[in-house]
Design a protein around this motif. Structure first.
Motif, short mmCIF file in Angstrom:
data_model
loop_
_atom_site.label_atom_id
_atom_site.label_comp_id
_atom_site.label_asym_id
_atom_site.label_seq_id
_atom_site.Cartn_x
_atom_site.Cartn_y
_atom_site.Cartn_z
N MET A 165 95.82 -16.47 49.43
CA MET A 165 97.11 -16.81 50.00
C MET A 165 97.02 -16.84 51.53
N ASN A 166 96.39 -15.83 52.11
CA ASN A 166 96.23 -15.77 53.57
C ASN A 166 95.35 -16.92 54.06
N LEU A 167 94.40 -17.31 53.25
CA LEU A 167 93.50 -18.40 53.61
C LEU A 167 94.28 -19.72 53.75
N ILE A 168 95.22 -19.96 52.85
CA ILE A 168 96.04 -21.18 52.90
C ILE A 168 96.89 -21.20 54.16
N ILE A 169 97.46 -20.06 54.52
CA ILE A 169 98.30 -19.97 55.71
C ILE A 169 97.48 -20.26 56.96
N LEU A 170 96.23 -19.86 56.98
CA LEU A 170 95.37 -20.11 58.13
C LEU A 170 94.86 -21.55 58.17
N LEU A 171 94.63 -22.15 57.02
CA LEU A 171 94.08 -23.51 56.97
C LEU A 171 95.11 -24.60 57.29
N LEU A 172 96.36 -24.41 56.94
CA LEU A 172 97.38 -25.43 57.16
C LEU A 172 97.52 -25.82 58.64
N PRO A 173 97.66 -24.89 59.57
CA PRO A 173 97.75 -25.30 60.99
C PRO A 173 96.48 -25.98 61.48
N ILE A 174 95.32 -25.53 61.01
CA ILE A 174 94.06 -26.15 61.44
C ILE A 174 94.00 -27.60 60.96
N ILE A 175 94.39 -27.86 59.73
CA ILE A 175 94.40 -29.22 59.19
C ILE A 175 95.39 -30.10 59.95
#
Length: 134
Positions: free
Chosen positions: A1-11
């Motif tokens: 879950m935390n990984l998704i939150i971190l990846l969205l802004p990067i994408i």
């Protein structure tokens, strides 16, 4: 879950940089394609014809005999010759020309012509009381 939150802004950031780079490449291609005689629109909405292309500037004829210098980055679009002609001279483009109308049949000659006199008015007088021409 935390990984998704971190990846969205990067994408999102990667996609923004990618689209910005595409726009810059398109702008550079357009600026290198500028040549004398082409019709252009500036970022200020001015329509002009290219007279000369220099290293960093472009000479634009904004009216007959009036030449101004603009930076290449001030050119928003290079126009097709027909589009430029339609804008400058007010001529519709070929695909916008009205289609010729079919011949309308003439009205039969036996119909009465229109007159200003009322049906019940006396002969020789119009609606306002002025005599009609004979």
């Amino acid at each position: 879950m935390n990984l998704i939150i971190l990846l969205l802004p990067i994408i999102a950031i990667v996609l923004m940089f990618r689209s910005q780079k595409k726009r810059q490449q398109q702008m550079q291609q357009m600026q290198t394609a500028l040549e004398p005689g082409a019709g252009v629109r500036t970022i200020g909405g001015l329509y002009a014809q290219v007279k000369a292309v220099n290293e960093e500037t472009v000479e634009l004829e904004i009216a007959p005999g009036v030449v101004s210098h603009f930076t290449k980055s001030a050119i928003a679009a290079v126009l097709d010759p027909q589009e430029y002609d339609a804008i400058i001279n007010g001529r519709p483009a070929d695909d916008e020309l009205p289609e010729p109308e079919a011949d309308v049949e003439a009205e039969p000659a036996d119909e009465k012509p229109l007159s200003l006199a009322k049906e019940g008015a006396e002969k020789g007088e119009a609606e306002g009381g002025a005599p009609t021409s004979k």
